[in-house]
Design a protein around this motif. Structure first.
Motif, PDB file in Angstrom:
ATOM      1  N   LEU A 106       0.702  -1.548  -0.560  1.00  0.00           N
ATOM      2  CA  LEU A 106       0.579   0.177  -0.357  1.00  0.00           C
ATOM      3  C   LEU A 106       0.788   1.371  -0.363  1.00  0.00           C
ATOM      4  CD1 LEU A 106      -2.660  -0.563   2.438  1.00  0.00           C
ATOM      5  CD2 LEU A 106      -3.233  -0.301   0.028  1.00  0.00           C
ATOM      6  N   LEU A 107       1.907   1.552   1.000  1.00  0.00           N
ATOM      7  CA  LEU A 107       2.818   2.019   0.932  1.00  0.00           C
ATOM      8  C   LEU A 107       3.444   2.648  -0.501  1.00  0.00           C
ATOM      9  CD1 LEU A 107       3.742   4.437   2.931  1.00  0.00           C
ATOM     10  CD2 LEU A 107       5.775   2.808   3.821  1.00  0.00           C
ATOM     11  N   TRP A 109       2.658   1.665  -3.111  1.00  0.00           N
ATOM     12  CA  TRP A 109       1.622   2.348  -4.302  1.00  0.00           C
ATOM     13  C   TRP A 109       1.212   3.644  -4.159  1.00  0.00           C
ATOM     14  CZ3 TRP A 109      -4.046   1.750  -3.115  1.00  0.00           C
ATOM     15  CH2 TRP A 109      -4.707   2.257  -3.884  1.00  0.00           C
ATOM     16  N   GLN A 110       0.698   3.897  -2.852  1.00  0.00           N
ATOM     17  CA  GLN A 110       0.647   5.210  -2.361  1.00  0.00           C
ATOM     18  C   GLN A 110       2.056   6.611  -2.536  1.00  0.00           C
ATOM     19  OE1 GLN A 110      -2.550   6.840  -2.252  1.00  0.00           O
ATOM     20  NE2 GLN A 110      -3.043   5.231  -3.124  1.00  0.00           N
ATOM     21  N   LEU A 111       3.060   6.201  -3.313  1.00  0.00           N
ATOM     22  CA  LEU A 111       3.821   7.181  -2.990  1.00  0.00           C
ATOM     23  C   LEU A 111       4.357   6.986  -4.436  1.00  0.00           C
ATOM     24  CD1 LEU A 111       7.079   4.924  -0.193  1.00  0.00           C
ATOM     25  CD2 LEU A 111       6.231   8.161  -0.358  1.00  0.00           C
ATOM     26  N   TYR A 114       2.104   9.621  -5.397  1.00  0.00           N
ATOM     27  CA  TYR A 114       2.673  11.572  -4.496  1.00  0.00           C
ATOM     28  C   TYR A 114       4.110  11.139  -5.926  1.00  0.00           C
ATOM     29  CZ  TYR A 114       4.970  14.114  -1.393  1.00  0.00           C
ATOM     30  OH  TYR A 114       5.617  15.302  -0.562  1.00  0.00           O
ATOM     31  N   GLU A 117       1.860  13.564  -8.232  1.00  0.00           N
ATOM     32  CA  GLU A 117       2.130  14.750  -8.263  1.00  0.00           C
ATOM     33  C   GLU A 117       2.763  15.265  -7.932  1.00  0.00           C
ATOM     34  OE1 GLU A 117      -2.179  12.955  -4.705  1.00  0.00           O
ATOM     35  OE2 GLU A 117      -0.081  13.906  -4.227  1.00  0.00           O
ATOM     36  N   SER A 121       2.785  19.077 -10.049  1.00  0.00           N
ATOM     37  CA  SER A 121       3.412  20.311 -10.088  1.00  0.00           C
ATOM     38  C   SER A 121       4.136  21.079  -9.652  1.00  0.00           C
ATOM     39  CB  SER A 121       3.063  19.675  -7.983  1.00  0.00           C
ATOM     40  OG  SER A 121       4.067  19.495  -7.214  1.00  0.00           O
ATOM     41  N   GLY A 122       5.480  19.944  -9.982  1.00  0.00           N
ATOM     42  CA  GLY A 122       6.899  20.524  -9.933  1.00  0.00           C
ATOM     43  C   GLY A 122       7.303  21.482  -8.445  1.00  0.00           C
ATOM     44  N   GLU A 123       6.700  20.850  -8.055  1.00  0.00           N
ATOM     45  CA  GLU A 123       7.209  21.429  -6.684  1.00  0.00           C
ATOM     46  C   GLU A 123       9.586  21.127  -6.328  1.00  0.00           C
ATOM     47  OE1 GLU A 123       4.431  19.928  -3.284  1.00  0.00           O
ATOM     48  OE2 GLU A 123       5.868  20.284  -1.766  1.00  0.00           O
ATOM     49  N   THR A 124       9.366  22.367  -5.565  1.00  0.00           N
ATOM     50  CA  THR A 124      11.273  22.627  -5.682  1.00  0.00           C
ATOM     51  C   THR A 124      10.837  22.452  -4.011  1.00  0.00           C
ATOM     52  OG1 THR A 124      11.295  24.858  -5.265  1.00  0.00           O
ATOM     53  CG2 THR A 124      10.863  23.883  -7.393  1.00  0.00           C
ATOM     54  N   GLU A 129      16.212  25.481  -4.602  1.00  0.00           N
ATOM     55  CA  GLU A 129      15.007  26.232  -5.361  1.00  0.00           C
ATOM     56  C   GLU A 129      15.244  24.116  -6.623  1.00  0.00           C
ATOM     57  OE1 GLU A 129      13.363  29.531  -7.256  1.00  0.00           O
ATOM     58  OE2 GLU A 129      12.758  29.769  -4.968  1.00  0.00           O
ATOM     59  N   TRP A 136      12.252  11.805  -4.758  1.00  0.00           N
ATOM     60  CA  TRP A 136      11.312  11.035  -4.140  1.00  0.00           C
ATOM     61  C   TRP A 136      10.923   9.535  -5.414  1.00  0.00           C
ATOM     62  CZ3 TRP A 136       9.790  11.096   0.535  1.00  0.00           C
ATOM     63  CH2 TRP A 136       9.825  11.718   1.473  1.00  0.00           C
ATOM     64  N   VAL A 139      13.044   7.183  -3.607  1.00  0.00           N
ATOM     65  CA  VAL A 139      12.377   6.653  -2.310  1.00  0.00           C
ATOM     66  C   VAL A 139      11.414   5.124  -2.419  1.00  0.00           C
ATOM     67  CG1 VAL A 139      11.538   7.389  -0.037  1.00  0.00           C
ATOM     68  CG2 VAL A 139      12.742   9.076  -0.778  1.00  0.00           C
ATOM     69  N   PHE A 143      10.868   1.665  -2.050  1.00  0.00           N
ATOM     70  CA  PHE A 143       9.867   0.695  -1.551  1.00  0.00           C
ATOM     71  C   PHE A 143       9.425  -0.328  -1.807  1.00  0.00           C
ATOM     72  CE2 PHE A 143      10.579   4.188   1.862  1.00  0.00           C
ATOM     73  CZ  PHE A 143      10.234   3.885   3.507  1.00  0.00           C
TER      74      PHE A 143
ATOM     75  N   PRO B  75       7.417  25.883  -2.455  1.00  0.00           N
ATOM     76  CA  PRO B  75       8.048  26.186  -3.377  1.00  0.00           C
ATOM     77  C   PRO B  75       7.262  25.661  -5.065  1.00  0.00           C
ATOM     78  CG  PRO B  75       9.300  25.381  -1.702  1.00  0.00           C
ATOM     79  CD  PRO B  75       7.925  24.685  -1.855  1.00  0.00           C
ATOM     80  N   LEU B  77       4.704  25.799  -6.414  1.00  0.00           N
ATOM     81  CA  LEU B  77       2.849  26.020  -6.311  1.00  0.00           C
ATOM     82  C   LEU B  77       2.888  27.273  -7.027  1.00  0.00           C
ATOM     83  CD1 LEU B  77       2.688  22.542  -5.967  1.00  0.00           C
ATOM     84  CD2 LEU B  77       1.374  22.808  -4.029  1.00  0.00           C
TER      85      LEU B  77
ATOM     86  N   LEU C  49      -2.087   7.318   4.820  1.00  0.00           N
ATOM     87  CA  LEU C  49      -1.274   6.324   4.826  1.00  0.00           C
ATOM     88  C   LEU C  49       0.231   6.331   4.132  1.00  0.00           C
ATOM     89  CD1 LEU C  49      -1.217   2.507   5.144  1.00  0.00           C
ATOM     90  CD2 LEU C  49      -1.132   2.858   2.721  1.00  0.00           C
ATOM     91  N   VAL C  50       0.531   6.832   2.572  1.00  0.00           N
ATOM     92  CA  VAL C  50       1.737   7.618   2.671  1.00  0.00           C
ATOM     93  C   VAL C  50       2.206   9.167   3.237  1.00  0.00           C
ATOM     94  CG1 VAL C  50       0.628   9.260   0.374  1.00  0.00           C
ATOM     95  CG2 VAL C  50       3.201   7.880   1.056  1.00  0.00           C
TER      96      VAL C  50
END
Ligand code: NA
Ligand code: NA
Lengths: 173, 313, 429
Positions: A106-107, A109-111, A114, A117, A121-124, A129, A136, A139, A143, B75, B77, C49-50
């Motif tokens: 489960l973990l 799969w959800q990773l 994530y 996502e 979103s291109g989070e930095t 930056e 991730w 990571v 897992f 950062p 977003l 969970l994540v």
């Protein structure tokens, strides 16, 4: 097939990965040390150390999990189960192994969700930056590796159940 | 009639001014005005998710219906938010909050398209708090100053100091260990995060301020009955920005006075010349930002215009 | 269904899984996940969970755990524990029960470079137990002394469990470390008194060793320079205002590593062994933190913590009675659970309760850790006792538990003192 050899191979391979991870941790420790010294002696702390450490640490920590699963390192309460007949206890081991497998599946799969996502979103990271998604993804891969590792652990337990051989003890190999 | 249950996640502590003066009163006002049609259950102190950077994910996954966010924690977003972090813009939380709200409402800021922004505010601008005497900008030269983002880093470099990145929770320990010599911060945060105990010199030239607020996903908001939507908007928005801004400014004024009255603390209001020096120094990082950012010039202008309009009101 | 019922069902399921040998972290995580899914839907439950594991593995503060674990492993590999012990022995070994006191002192000093209680017990089980037995110490007393001394690994900062408490309770790690200083000194003093009293009435249990001359003491002191440097770097660095906790962990781990390397104590095998041990322990601790965090979400969403606080608040008994009731609960839990699990399973409802009663969360950190460390040396599950059994196979568990019982008495006295006088924990803050 020799069960001990499967168990051994599983432990060895995952331990190798954990070692790479922890050498990464030693690198973070060294970077911290250089940062401390540079701050003291040159008044020039390195701005990105915190930023990169956070990402780096996530990967090094994730690298420890497959090894812990393969070597059956876990905190369990065993004294009640030990009062039961050995066969029943072995069945419980298999069930516990499957529950563990379910959690990691489960973990992982959800990773992966994530990571998707994050890619979108291109989070930095805060200061440098740099995109955080690639870190991730590593990571998540670690897992995902936990899944076959734990499947092998459960497989060995099931096989022993049918072959009437004693249960594998914690931290074996 | 069926009550609509909404979960409101707030990852900051219950005692904090934002919770007490903005979010809690808003939720209460909405529940009252809708006659019990909605029930907003508050989860302050991170009980529904303590990680500030995961609040938006929690909204999207349905863990919470409303969430307090600090957009800077994600950062990348909200690329246009940094305009309010530019130094030498808003002079206090009230005008900052109202101006930011108007920019948002006017569609100037990207990244908010998928959300209904119920309330959005800014802190008072960040002054400098340190462990060593600061009389003028020159005293900051070569000192280590905590930063939390790239713009702040450029500004700290522009005033001749050395930027050091770290999470807010590490500031008090780092100040007392000499890892940093000073931190930019507004007074309410200085006290909320235990930094006040580690600093004794306060210098009132300022950097920018930080936006924060509470939002819903567009999907969840659109699913609400129209009258509820109307009440939520009416109790939030610019009206709440004004109320909260005033509360924060009052709190700040009280804390500044308290600091001035404390014989162990020094508070320095910069001289006319020092203010000019400061403005000149930070203009380099402002220019760098506007040049680097694809809408930089436009956003900076829009903010200045809003601030002037508010000051004229 | 009312919140407390739901929460109780959840706790029941969790215990059932735990008894059926599901690892504690996994049992907490899966109960939390399933409970949350039942209460609020599968999608939010998957999100938690994540999100929780992600937040935890990227948390900079938790990263000091593997660093402190590494420092402890390298310190052991580099032979530092034997030196610490020799140092303590040179100064107090000649007294009656002196070897036991040296063990206690050694455990306390080793506790300053090692963050874990069983690791300290294992190390001193190897270093000190053979010496004590050789000098004619009663096996049960000797083993009990080390089991009790091992708890100093967690009570003397740096301490893994203190780090976990601090991060989850959102209090500064440094404050918890500071708060632990006087209680740790108190622990050493009370254990020392216990040894003195016990050997006074049972002189055969701990005969006096030979007196070390001052000349020899100085030689031992000189030979222990490495230990002294490492201890001063870590302790002095943290308390003297030089390093942050993170930096002390990094500096300590690197220093212990270099020390072991230059002493040629670090073969590939010991190096890989230290890293392997750290990796496994780290993952195990993280897994329990994952589980506890996921479980606590389920617990919170049911509204149970608030309901429990309200219900107990309505009891109209003095707060101190509630605190002592909690301590009894921990003694019972300590009979079954390992330290970190016992704390993490209960933190979601105990911490709000304690703070609602008006107590300081930092004081509670100390009392909480002391009471669950007590569980490490009480039957039937006493991890430290098991660890000693692991290094001294010829001793029976019963023998070790018997030997540790005098220290259990001393621990209970200390627990009562710390509970009644919060100032002992809060004075240095
Ligand atoms: Na320790
Ligand atoms: Na016990």
């Amino acid at each position: 097939m020799n069960l001990d050899r499967i168990q051994d191979a599983n432990v060895r391979l995952t331990r190798g990965i954990a070692l790479i991870g922890l050498i990464g941790l030693l690198i973070v420790a060294t970077a911290t040390l250089v940062d401390v010294l540079s701050r003291w002696l040159l008044n020039a702390p390195i701005a990105g150390v915190y930023d990169l450490s956070t990402l780096f640490i996530s990967v090094t920590m994730a690298a420890c999990f497959p090894a812990a699963l393969a070597s059956r390192q876990n905190i369990q309460v065993t004294f009640l189960a030990e009062l039961l007949p050995a066969k029943v206890e072995q069945v419980l081991d298999v069930v516990a192994g499957i529950v563990t497998l379910a959690f990691f599946a489960l973990l992982a799969w959800q990773l992966a969700v994530y990571c998707g996502e994050l890619l979108e979103s291109g989070e930095t990271s805060f200061i440098l930056e740099v995109p955080i998604a690639p870190w991730w993804i590593v990571v998540t891969a670690l897992f995902f590796l936990c899944i076959p590792v734990q499947i092998l652990v459960v497989f060995v337990d099931v096989a022993r159940l049918f072959r009437h051989s004693p249960a594998v003890k914690k931290g074996a190999a | 009639q069926e009550t609509i249950d909404l979960k409101f996640a707030v990852f900051t502590p219950e005692q904090e001014i934002t919770y007490q003066e903005a979010m809690k009163p808003w939720a209460e006002a909405v529940m009252e005005a809708t006659d019990g049609k909605v029930n907003i259950q508050m989860f302050p102190g991170g009980t529904l998710g303590r990680d500030g950077s995961k609040q938006i994910k929690m909204l999207k996954d349905g863990v919470a219906d409303i969430a307090f966010i600090i957009p800077a924690y994600n950062p990348g977003l909200f690329p246009d938010n940094a305009v309010i972090e530019l130094p030498d813009t808003s002079a206090n939380a009230t005008e900052g909050s109202v101006a930011f709200w108007r920019l948002l409402e006017g569609g100037n800021l990207r990244g908010y398209e998928d959300f209904e922004v119920l309330g959005m505010f800014t802190t008072a601008p960040y002054s400098i708090h340190g462990t060593f005497p600061i009389e003028t900008m020159a005293d900051l030269k070569g000192k280590k100053i905590r930063i939390a983002g790239k713009l702040e880093q450029q500004c700290v470099e522009a005033i001749g100091a050395v930027p050091v990145g770290m999470p807010i929770s590490k500031i008090p320990e780092s100040l007392s260990r000499g890892v940093i010599d000073a931190t930019p911060m507004h007074y309410a945060a200085l006290h909320a995060f235990g930094v006040a105990g580690a600093t004794d010199h306060h210098y009132h030239n300022v950097l920018g301020s930080l936006p924060f607020g509470f939002i819903m996903t567009r999907e969840t908001f659109d699913a609400l009955p129209e009258d509820v939507q109307a009440v939520m908007r009416e109790k939030g928005g610019e009206a709440l920005a004004r109320i909260f801004g005033a509360a924060m400014d009052a709190e700040n004024a009280k804390l500044v006075q308290q600091t001035i009255d404390d014989p162990d603390q020094t508070v320095v209001e910069p001289s006319e010349q020092d203010r000019k020096d400061w403005a000149e120094a930070v203009s380099t990082c402002v220019n760098a930002w506007t040049a680097e950012h694809d809408k930089g010039e436009e956003l900076h202008q829009a903010l200045i215009e809003q601030l002037e309009a508010i000051r004229a009101e | 269904m009312d919140p407390i019922t739901i929460a109780l069902i959840g706790i029941g399921c969790m215990f059932l899984m735990i008894v059926a040998k599901v690892p504690i972290g996994i049992a907490m995580a899966m109960t939390g996940f399933l409970g949350y899914a039942f209460y609020d839907g599968v999608k939010p439950a998957l999100s938690i969970l994540v999100s929780e594991p992600v937040g935890i593995i990227q948390n900079f503060e938790f990263a000091v755990i593997p660093l402190f674990l590494l420092m402890g492993s390298f310190a052991t590999a580099g032979g530092l524990s034997a030196e610490i012990y020799r140092l303590a022995y040179a100064f107090i070994g000649h007294r009656r029960g002196g070897l036991a006191m040296a063990t206690m002192g050694g455990c306390a000093l080793f506790g300053a470079v090692c963050g874990s209680s069983p690791a300290t017990a294992a190390t001193f089980g190897r270093v000190a137990l053979p010496q004590m037995l050789q000098r004619g110490y009663a096996p049960s007393f000797a083993a009990g002394c080390i089991a009790a001394g091992g708890t100093l690994g967690a009570l003397v900062p740096p301490s893994i469990i203190m780090i976990i408490y601090a991060v989850l309770a959102r209090v500064p790690i440094l404050d918890v470390f500071m708060a632990a200083v006087i209680p740790a000194i108190l622990a050493v003093v009370l254990h020392g008194l216990t040894i003195a009293l016990y050997t006074r009435y049972n002189p055969d249990a701990g005969p006096a060793g030979e007196r070390t001359s001052w000349r020899e003491r100085l030689i031992v002191l000189r030979d222990s320079w490495a230990v002294i440097v490492l201890l001063s770097a870590v302790i002095g660095g943290i308390y003297g205002g030089v390093f942050t906790v993170n930096e002390a962990a990094a500096v300590g781990a690197m220093f212990a590593f270099l020390l072991a390397l230059f002493r040629r104590r670090l073969t590939w095998t010991t190096f890989l062994g230290a890293l392997g041990e750290t990796a496994a322990n780290t993952a195990v601790i993280y897994l329990i933190i994952f589980g506890a965090s996921i479980f606590s979400y389920f617990f919170t969403i049911t509204g149970a913590p608030a309901a429990i606080v309200t219900a107990i608040g309505a009891l109209d008994v003095p707060p101190l009675v509630i605190i002592f009731a909690l301590l009894l609960m921990y003694l019972a839990l300590g009979a079954v659970f390992e330290t970190v699990s016992a704390m993490l399973i209960t933190l979601p409802f105990v911490l709000p309760l304690v703070t609602a009663l008006g107590y300081d969360p930092i004081w509670w950190a100390i009392v909480n850790i002391v009471v669950i460390e007590l569980g490490m040396i009480t039957p039937p599950i006493g991890l430290n006792v098991f660890v000693i059994k692991g290094v001294a196979d010829n001793l029976s568990l019963g023998t070790i538990f018997r030997g540790v019982s005098v220290f259990v008495a001393s621990d209970i006295v200390r627990l009562i003192i710390l509970t009644l006088f919060p100032i002992l924990s809060l004075a240095l803050l």
